[in-house]
Design an enzyme around this catalytic site. Structure first.
Site, PDB file in Angstrom:
ATOM      1  N   GLU A  93      -1.357  -5.635   8.714  1.00 23.70           N
ATOM      2  CA  GLU A  93      -0.422  -5.049   9.680  1.00 23.70           C
ATOM      3  C   GLU A  93      -0.908  -5.272  11.114  1.00 23.70           C
ATOM      4  O   GLU A  93      -2.108  -5.216  11.394  1.00 23.70           O
ATOM      5  CB  GLU A  93      -0.293  -3.538   9.436  1.00 23.70           C
ATOM      6  CG  GLU A  93       0.359  -3.210   8.101  1.00 23.70           C
ATOM      7  CD  GLU A  93       0.563  -1.713   7.895  1.00 23.70           C
ATOM      8  OE1 GLU A  93       0.285  -0.922   8.823  1.00 23.70           O
ATOM      9  OE2 GLU A  93       0.998  -1.343   6.795  1.00 23.70           O
ATOM     10  N   GLU A 121       9.524  -4.339  10.117  1.00 17.15           N
ATOM     11  CA  GLU A 121       9.934  -3.040   9.564  1.00 17.15           C
ATOM     12  C   GLU A 121      10.486  -2.129  10.659  1.00 17.15           C
ATOM     13  O   GLU A 121       9.836  -1.910  11.699  1.00 17.15           O
ATOM     14  CB  GLU A 121       8.727  -2.374   8.864  1.00 17.15           C
ATOM     15  CG  GLU A 121       9.093  -1.027   8.254  1.00 17.15           C
ATOM     16  CD  GLU A 121       8.081  -0.506   7.237  1.00 17.15           C
ATOM     17  OE1 GLU A 121       7.116  -1.228   6.903  1.00 17.15           O
ATOM     18  OE2 GLU A 121       8.270   0.629   6.782  1.00 17.15           O
ATOM     19  N   ASP A 178      -1.178  -6.176  -0.418  1.00 17.80           N
ATOM     20  CA  ASP A 178      -1.348  -5.505   0.874  1.00 17.80           C
ATOM     21  C   ASP A 178      -2.816  -5.134   1.048  1.00 17.80           C
ATOM     22  O   ASP A 178      -3.406  -4.513   0.146  1.00 17.80           O
ATOM     23  CB  ASP A 178      -0.527  -4.213   0.852  1.00 17.80           C
ATOM     24  CG  ASP A 178       0.303  -4.025   2.094  1.00 17.80           C
ATOM     25  OD1 ASP A 178       0.142  -4.802   3.050  1.00 17.80           O
ATOM     26  OD2 ASP A 178       1.132  -3.097   2.090  1.00 17.80           O
ATOM     27  N   ASP A 238       0.845  -1.205   0.000  1.00 18.54           N
ATOM     28  CA  ASP A 238       0.000   0.000   0.000  1.00 18.54           C
ATOM     29  C   ASP A 238       0.883   1.259   0.000  1.00 18.54           C
ATOM     30  O   ASP A 238       0.380   2.384  -0.056  1.00 18.54           O
ATOM     31  CB  ASP A 238      -1.026  -0.011   1.143  1.00 18.54           C
ATOM     32  CG  ASP A 238      -0.388  -0.069   2.518  1.00 18.54           C
ATOM     33  OD1 ASP A 238       0.858  -0.160   2.616  1.00 18.54           O
ATOM     34  OD2 ASP A 238      -1.144  -0.027   3.513  1.00 18.54           O
ATOM     35  N   SER A 239       2.216   1.071  -0.011  1.00 21.83           N
ATOM     36  CA  SER A 239       3.141   2.184  -0.283  1.00 21.83           C
ATOM     37  C   SER A 239       2.832   2.787  -1.652  1.00 21.83           C
ATOM     38  O   SER A 239       3.253   3.904  -1.960  1.00 21.83           O
ATOM     39  CB  SER A 239       4.592   1.690  -0.238  1.00 21.83           C
ATOM     40  OG  SER A 239       4.751   0.515  -1.000  1.00 21.83           O
TER      41      SER A 239
HETATM   42  O1  KIV Z   1       3.513  -1.126   1.579  1.00 23.46           O
HETATM   43  C1  KIV Z   1       4.681  -1.551   1.523  1.00 23.46           C
HETATM   44  O2  KIV Z   1       5.426  -1.296   0.578  1.00 23.46           O
HETATM   45  C2  KIV Z   1       5.147  -2.390   2.612  1.00 23.46           C
HETATM   46  C3  KIV Z   1       6.606  -2.709   2.636  1.00 23.46           C
HETATM   47  C4  KIV Z   1       7.348  -1.532   3.106  1.00 23.46           C
HETATM   48  C5  KIV Z   1       6.896  -3.898   3.425  1.00 23.46           C
HETATM   49  O3  KIV Z   1       4.399  -2.749   3.460  1.00 23.46           O
END
Ligand code: KIV
Length: 287
Positions: free
Chosen positions: A117, A185, A85, A46-47
């Site tokens: 998460e 993380e 994610d 979700d980044s």
């Molecule tokens: O959303 C993301 O890219 C992540 C990674 C940083 C593990 O959760």
């Protein structure tokens, strides 16, 4: 065709002490490059909200947007395992909604697994139900970006013995409810080492030191494409922002100076068709 990476493959990697290589991806062509270069796990993180959509946090991205990008990534992959994610508020409210949304990632987007998460009571219950249904779940502990406001910003987690113990207990709780692996993380290296050694499932670190069973980075960070900020744990393997800037400046120059396109970059009529066209036109002058 290479054999597809599964949850079982990752377990075997941990047993054989073979490191898991993981990166994020959000589109078809990037996923192809990652897959062709042996990346084991591709996370549609979700980044995406930040590095692709330009938001200041991961919060605004929706399930529909995540599914759209996961579908593109899946189309580009033959070997890697694709993990999607679950975005903010797609699983935090109730079990039924979480199951429905996780199911969409498997059914509509064709991901092999989902990631959530934290290790709250509800999250543990949700993971247990998803695993029961047959949806593999990856956990995520330490700095969990969806809780950025509650955590007081982007900061290392588990820095006191008490907080490190809480992380270890959470990791074990995640393993008990059936995650096949977990992201750690921004955790001190010695803490992720202990967690990694005490778990049967693999850990994949990001800013969590060298002892995890694998490593993950946001692909736009490690390629130097996302330039808003650079976390200290990121190693930049390329500078795509600079390479792209130069390429675009060169293109603009070529267009302005009539250097692009050249003869080879243009389509042409055969000499017969060109002669026929000229005779059709006759002496008419076109403006
Ligand atoms: O959303 C993301 O890219 C992540 C990674 C940083 C593990 O959760």
């Amino acid at each position: 065709m290479a054999q597809q990476v599964t949850t079982l493959t990752l377990k075997q990697y941990k047993e054989k002490k073979k490191k898991i290589v993981s990166l994020t991806a959000y589109d078809y062509s990037t996923a192809q490059v990652l897959d062709r270069n042996g990346v084991d796990v591709i996370l549609v993180g979700d980044s995406l909200a930040m590095v692709v959509l330009g938001h200041k946090s991961t919060h605004p991205v929706t399930v529909d947007q995540m599914i759209h990008h996961t579908q593109a990534v899946v189309r580009g992959v033959e070997r890697a395992m694709v993990v999607a994610d679950m975005p903010f508020m797609s699983y935090q409210e109730d079990v039924k909604e979480a199951i429905k949304n996780a199911g969409r990632f498997i059914k509509e987007a064709r991901a092999q697994a989902v990631k959530v998460e934290g290790a709250s009571r509800l999250t543990l219950e949700i993971i247990e139900r998803l695993v029961e249904i047959g949806i593999p779940v990856m956990g995520h502990l330490g700095f969990t970006p969806q809780s950025v406001h509650a955590l007081g910003g982007f900061r290392v987690q588990g820095k006191t013995a008490e907080k490190a113990m809480k992380l270890m207990n959470d990791a074990q709780a995640l393993e008990r409810v059936g995650v096949f692996g977990m992201v750690l993380e921004m955790v001190p290296a010695s803490v992720s080492k202990i967690i990694t050694e005490t778990l049967e499932v693999p850990t994949i670190g990001i800013g969590a030191g060298p002892y995890c069973d694998g490593q993950i980075l946001v692909v736009d960070d490690m390629l130097g494409k996302f330039t808003d900020f650079k976390p200290s744990f990121v190693r930049q393997y390329a500078n795509l922002a600079e390479v792209s800037s130069q390429a675009i400046a060169n293109y603009a120059d070529d267009v302005r100076n009539n250097n692009y396109p050249n003869n080879e970059e243009s389509f042409h009529l055969s000499s017969e068709e060109e002669a026929a066209l000229l005779s059709c036109i006759g002496s008419k002058v076109f403006h």
